[in-house]
Design an enzyme around this catalytic site. Sequence first.
Site, PDB file in Angstrom:
ATOM      1  N   CYS A 208       0.837  -1.201   0.000  1.00 19.94           N
ATOM      2  CA  CYS A 208       0.000   0.000   0.000  1.00 19.94           C
ATOM      3  C   CYS A 208       0.872   1.252   0.000  1.00 19.94           C
ATOM      4  O   CYS A 208       0.611   2.202  -0.748  1.00 19.94           O
ATOM      5  CB  CYS A 208      -0.935  -0.012   1.205  1.00 19.94           C
ATOM      6  SG  CYS A 208      -2.131   1.335   1.208  1.00 19.94           S
TER       7      CYS A 208
ATOM      8  N   CYS B  84      -6.364  -3.937   6.842  1.00 23.17           N
ATOM      9  CA  CYS B  84      -7.532  -3.062   6.747  1.00 23.17           C
ATOM     10  C   CYS B  84      -8.674  -3.681   5.957  1.00 23.17           C
ATOM     11  O   CYS B  84      -9.843  -3.418   6.243  1.00 23.17           O
ATOM     12  CB  CYS B  84      -7.138  -1.713   6.146  1.00 23.17           C
ATOM     13  SG  CYS B  84      -6.610  -1.775   4.421  1.00 23.17           S
TER      14      CYS B  84
END
Length: 375
Positions: free
Chosen positions: A98, A196
């Site tokens: 990410c 997440c």
Amino acid sequence: MAAMSGGVDSAVAAARAVDAGHEVVGVHLALSRMPGTLRTGSRGCCTVEDSNDAWRACDVLGIPYYVWDFSERFKEEVVDDFVSEYAAGRTPNPCMRCNERIKFAALLEKAIALGFDAVCTGHYAKVITDAEGNPELHRAADWAKDQSYVLGVLTHEQLSHSMFPLADTPSKAEVRAEAESRGLSVANKPDSHDICFIPDGDTRGWLEERIEMTEGDIVDPEGNKMGTHPGANAFTVGQRRGLKLGTPAADGKPRFVLEIRPKENKVIVGPEALLAVDLLRGIKVSWAGLPIAEAGTGEEFDCMVQVRAHGDPVDARARVLIGEDGKPEMVASLLEPMRGVAPGQTMVVYQGTRVLGQATLDTARSTAWDPSAVS
């Protein structure tokens, strides 16, 4: 541009950028494809609640606020990569991906195209400029909160446009106190953890819905069958629980996953002592700033290796070689064995507080046993 996650760190980082006299614009990244997703306790991030918290922080700071939808790219670059890596028997770090492909590639790329000079984030890390004006990535002042590991994928160009205002903050408590004094509602918001896009924390259950699982054998280092498993891809190196072995160990001690072989659909288990590895080989090598001289000569260099975000660094001797595919590989011999390291994890290399670079582990092995003995 201030990347606003909706947490206390990014809010205070943006506030400090404003105080420093910069013209600041807050941007929250919408990464979830489930817009109704709600945060549960300290699990997950990038939810509706986080977006609202980011907006409120920008309102208090008096800066513009935007939401950018990066959900499609996030799915392709991070979520799909996570699934494919597990399907190949590796253990990926989605936070590294990410940072590399979303927060400091896609976001920074768009920011520069729009005329911004830098992206500011709430990471605990430090950029230091050398005598020639080249940026170097270093650990933060608070080693307990240091996040330089997950930023090890940043390149020289990306570091040139990165700001980390929390670099010299001595503790997270100070950040929370500052947020409260500024009237930021996120002052006591819990930190996010876990993956997440798997907010309930059940990684195995999540993977089972996306990877075809086929029953196979669990074997010991000599190749003897110890039991069966529902699918090799759902296991990770170092795992102890959930093995459901039919044959107890001779010494009565627990066994751990030593290796996963998805092509053979085998899971290899053994005593805890065999989890300690002393030789690492990494591919997809990148340098955080300018590469050191030894990167081009193949000479060995002293360093420290870290393979987890909050893991302890281990002294090592490393060198960069050219692999069979013509691309550089980093090989590190650890001076002290490291426990439970798995292919797919990221090896970040340090000299002192400086991050030299990183590589994705392709091999992590112990000289105490020969994996080829398992047939």
